[in-house]
Design a protein around this motif. Structure first.
Motif, PDB file in Angstrom:
ATOM      1  N   PHE A  33       0.830  -1.201   0.000  1.00  0.00           N
ATOM      2  CA  PHE A  33       0.000   0.000   0.000  1.00  0.00           C
ATOM      3  C   PHE A  33       0.869   1.257   0.000  1.00  0.00           C
ATOM      4  CE2 PHE A  33      -2.808   2.966   2.608  1.00  0.00           C
ATOM      5  CZ  PHE A  33      -3.571   3.367   1.528  1.00  0.00           C
ATOM      6  N   LYS A  34       1.888   1.274   0.850  1.00  0.00           N
ATOM      7  CA  LYS A  34       2.790   2.423   0.911  1.00  0.00           C
ATOM      8  C   LYS A  34       3.500   2.637  -0.430  1.00  0.00           C
ATOM      9  CE  LYS A  34       3.667   2.373   5.877  1.00  0.00           C
ATOM     10  NZ  LYS A  34       4.696   2.285   6.920  1.00  0.00           N
ATOM     11  N   GLU A  35       3.858   1.567  -1.105  1.00  0.00           N
ATOM     12  CA  GLU A  35       4.509   1.695  -2.401  1.00  0.00           C
ATOM     13  C   GLU A  35       3.538   2.275  -3.435  1.00  0.00           C
ATOM     14  OE1 GLU A  35       7.254   2.104  -5.105  1.00  0.00           O
ATOM     15  OE2 GLU A  35       7.662   1.559  -3.027  1.00  0.00           O
ATOM     16  N   ARG A  36       2.276   1.877  -3.395  1.00  0.00           N
ATOM     17  CA  ARG A  36       1.278   2.460  -4.310  1.00  0.00           C
ATOM     18  C   ARG A  36       1.102   3.949  -4.045  1.00  0.00           C
ATOM     19  NH1 ARG A  36      -3.805   0.143  -3.511  1.00  0.00           N
ATOM     20  NH2 ARG A  36      -3.056  -1.164  -1.828  1.00  0.00           N
ATOM     21  N   ILE A  37       1.157   4.341  -2.762  1.00  0.00           N
ATOM     22  CA  ILE A  37       1.071   5.774  -2.419  1.00  0.00           C
ATOM     23  C   ILE A  37       2.271   6.504  -2.996  1.00  0.00           C
ATOM     24  CG2 ILE A  37       1.111   7.471  -0.552  1.00  0.00           C
ATOM     25  CD1 ILE A  37      -0.390   5.382   1.176  1.00  0.00           C
ATOM     26  N   ARG A  38       3.469   5.970  -2.792  1.00  0.00           N
ATOM     27  CA  ARG A  38       4.688   6.613  -3.300  1.00  0.00           C
ATOM     28  C   ARG A  38       4.629   6.791  -4.821  1.00  0.00           C
ATOM     29  NH1 ARG A  38       6.954   3.051   0.426  1.00  0.00           N
ATOM     30  NH2 ARG A  38       7.665   4.134   2.293  1.00  0.00           N
ATOM     31  N   GLN A  39       4.105   5.793  -5.517  1.00  0.00           N
ATOM     32  CA  GLN A  39       4.013   5.872  -6.977  1.00  0.00           C
ATOM     33  C   GLN A  39       3.022   6.955  -7.413  1.00  0.00           C
ATOM     34  OE1 GLN A  39       3.124   1.886  -8.269  1.00  0.00           O
ATOM     35  NE2 GLN A  39       5.185   1.153  -7.839  1.00  0.00           N
ATOM     36  N   ALA A  40       1.987   7.200  -6.606  1.00  0.00           N
ATOM     37  CA  ALA A  40       0.965   8.190  -6.961  1.00  0.00           C
ATOM     38  C   ALA A  40       1.335   9.606  -6.530  1.00  0.00           C
ATOM     39  CB  ALA A  40      -0.373   7.800  -6.326  1.00  0.00           C
ATOM     40  N   LEU A  41       2.309   9.739  -5.633  1.00  0.00           N
ATOM     41  CA  LEU A  41       2.699  11.053  -5.127  1.00  0.00           C
ATOM     42  C   LEU A  41       3.219  11.949  -6.242  1.00  0.00           C
ATOM     43  CD1 LEU A  41       4.703  10.125  -1.909  1.00  0.00           C
ATOM     44  CD2 LEU A  41       2.641  11.511  -1.995  1.00  0.00           C
ATOM     45  N   PRO A  42       2.946  13.251  -6.140  1.00  0.00           N
ATOM     46  CA  PRO A  42       3.555  14.175  -7.104  1.00  0.00           C
ATOM     47  C   PRO A  42       5.070  14.156  -6.940  1.00  0.00           C
ATOM     48  CG  PRO A  42       2.471  15.378  -5.329  1.00  0.00           C
ATOM     49  CD  PRO A  42       2.135  13.933  -5.149  1.00  0.00           C
ATOM     50  N   LYS A  43       5.767  14.253  -8.049  1.00  0.00           N
ATOM     51  CA  LYS A  43       7.229  14.228  -8.019  1.00  0.00           C
ATOM     52  C   LYS A  43       7.753  15.609  -7.628  1.00  0.00           C
ATOM     53  CE  LYS A  43       6.941  10.064  -9.472  1.00  0.00           C
ATOM     54  NZ  LYS A  43       6.225   9.286  -8.503  1.00  0.00           N
ATOM     55  N   THR A  44       8.480  15.666  -6.508  1.00  0.00           N
ATOM     56  CA  THR A  44       9.053  16.919  -6.052  1.00  0.00           C
ATOM     57  C   THR A  44      10.280  16.627  -5.206  1.00  0.00           C
ATOM     58  OG1 THR A  44       8.650  18.959  -4.812  1.00  0.00           O
ATOM     59  CG2 THR A  44       7.550  16.992  -4.004  1.00  0.00           C
ATOM     60  N   ASP A  45      11.180  17.570  -5.169  1.00  0.00           N
ATOM     61  CA  ASP A  45      12.355  17.437  -4.306  1.00  0.00           C
ATOM     62  C   ASP A  45      12.234  18.342  -3.091  1.00  0.00           C
ATOM     63  OD1 ASP A  45      12.623  19.808  -5.643  1.00  0.00           O
ATOM     64  OD2 ASP A  45      14.737  19.553  -6.127  1.00  0.00           O
ATOM     65  N   LYS A  46      11.035  18.886  -2.893  1.00  0.00           N
ATOM     66  CA  LYS A  46      10.801  19.779  -1.752  1.00  0.00           C
ATOM     67  C   LYS A  46       9.813  19.147  -0.790  1.00  0.00           C
ATOM     68  CE  LYS A  46      11.677  24.068  -4.156  1.00  0.00           C
ATOM     69  NZ  LYS A  46      11.998  23.887  -5.490  1.00  0.00           N
ATOM     70  N   LEU A  47       9.973  19.469   0.483  1.00  0.00           N
ATOM     71  CA  LEU A  47       9.042  19.013   1.515  1.00  0.00           C
ATOM     72  C   LEU A  47       8.242  20.208   2.023  1.00  0.00           C
ATOM     73  CD1 LEU A  47      11.404  16.697   3.600  1.00  0.00           C
ATOM     74  CD2 LEU A  47       9.739  16.006   1.879  1.00  0.00           C
ATOM     75  N   LEU A  48       6.997  19.964   2.385  1.00  0.00           N
ATOM     76  CA  LEU A  48       6.186  21.017   3.000  1.00  0.00           C
ATOM     77  C   LEU A  48       6.710  21.247   4.411  1.00  0.00           C
ATOM     78  CD1 LEU A  48       2.664  19.799   1.838  1.00  0.00           C
ATOM     79  CD2 LEU A  48       4.025  21.650   0.875  1.00  0.00           C
ATOM     80  N   ALA A  49       6.882  22.500   4.786  1.00  0.00           N
ATOM     81  CA  ALA A  49       7.494  22.819   6.075  1.00  0.00           C
ATOM     82  C   ALA A  49       6.489  23.188   7.152  1.00  0.00           C
ATOM     83  CB  ALA A  49       8.495  23.957   5.906  1.00  0.00           C
ATOM     84  N   GLY A  50       5.284  23.625   6.775  1.00  0.00           N
ATOM     85  CA  GLY A  50       4.314  24.086   7.766  1.00  0.00           C
ATOM     86  C   GLY A  50       3.297  23.033   8.139  1.00  0.00           C
ATOM     87  N   ASP A  51       2.359  23.442   8.979  1.00  0.00           N
ATOM     88  CA  ASP A  51       1.266  22.564   9.389  1.00  0.00           C
ATOM     89  C   ASP A  51       0.327  22.320   8.212  1.00  0.00           C
ATOM     90  OD1 ASP A  51       2.254  22.489  11.968  1.00  0.00           O
ATOM     91  OD2 ASP A  51       0.963  24.114  12.672  1.00  0.00           O
ATOM     92  N   ILE A  52      -0.297  21.132   8.202  1.00  0.00           N
ATOM     93  CA  ILE A  52      -1.205  20.792   7.106  1.00  0.00           C
ATOM     94  C   ILE A  52      -2.492  20.155   7.629  1.00  0.00           C
ATOM     95  CG2 ILE A  52       0.677  20.509   5.443  1.00  0.00           C
ATOM     96  CD1 ILE A  52      -0.932  17.369   6.213  1.00  0.00           C
ATOM     97  N   HIS A  53      -3.520  20.255   6.785  1.00  0.00           N
ATOM     98  CA  HIS A  53      -4.770  19.518   6.974  1.00  0.00           C
ATOM     99  C   HIS A  53      -4.734  18.363   5.978  1.00  0.00           C
ATOM    100  CE1 HIS A  53      -6.471  22.774   9.353  1.00  0.00           C
ATOM    101  NE2 HIS A  53      -6.119  23.623   8.404  1.00  0.00           N
ATOM    102  N   LEU A  54      -5.164  17.187   6.404  1.00  0.00           N
ATOM    103  CA  LEU A  54      -5.153  16.003   5.557  1.00  0.00           C
ATOM    104  C   LEU A  54      -6.579  15.501   5.399  1.00  0.00           C
ATOM    105  CD1 LEU A  54      -3.553  13.722   4.106  1.00  0.00           C
ATOM    106  CD2 LEU A  54      -3.379  12.592   6.337  1.00  0.00           C
ATOM    107  N   THR A  55      -7.002  15.294   4.150  1.00  0.00           N
ATOM    108  CA  THR A  55      -8.316  14.718   3.869  1.00  0.00           C
ATOM    109  C   THR A  55      -8.107  13.424   3.108  1.00  0.00           C
ATOM    110  OG1 THR A  55      -9.303  16.921   3.726  1.00  0.00           O
ATOM    111  CG2 THR A  55     -10.554  15.113   2.770  1.00  0.00           C
TER     112      THR A  55
END
Length: 120
Positions: A33-55
């Protein structure tokens, strides 16, 4: 993958095909499951630094949710998703300040929609 930026706001949305894994799933199922998530993630070399809401929205059949003894409770799919986002889009899971998780009845199949939005 859909990314919206408005007035310095960030919203990242993507979908993962197939059934989710839960904290009670086997290590192999969680890893797949985690590998399927990784494959679907947008490709970026940056990480979000602030707080987030997750849906998180799980699209599955009502029949599966109510008749399959192996059906997963929606609250149990949160941790594997957040654990996968850590290091991929997030620095740490402590950035997640709210989670909304639900399921929606569809005619067939399974998929997970994941949306990450900053808190600005």
């Amino acid at each position: 993958m859909t990314e919206f930026i408005e007035l310095n706001r960030i919203r990242i949305a993507f979908e993962v095909e197939g059934r989710p894994a839960s904290v009670q799933s086997s290590a192999k199922e969680r890893q797949q499951f985690k590998e399927r998530i990784r494959q679907a993630l947008p490709k970026t070399d940056k990480l979000l630094a602030g707080d987030i809401h997750l849906t998180i929205t799980w699209f599955c059949t009502e029949e599966h949710r109510y008749t399959d003894q192996r059906a997963i409770d929606v609250d149990n799919i949160i941790k594997p998703i957040i654990d996968t986002l850590k290091g991929e889009l997030l620095i740490d899971d402590c950035q997640v300040i709210s989670v909304l998780v639900s399921w929606i009845d569809i005619t067939s199949g399974h998929r997970i929609a994941i949306e990450i939005e900053d808190t600005l």
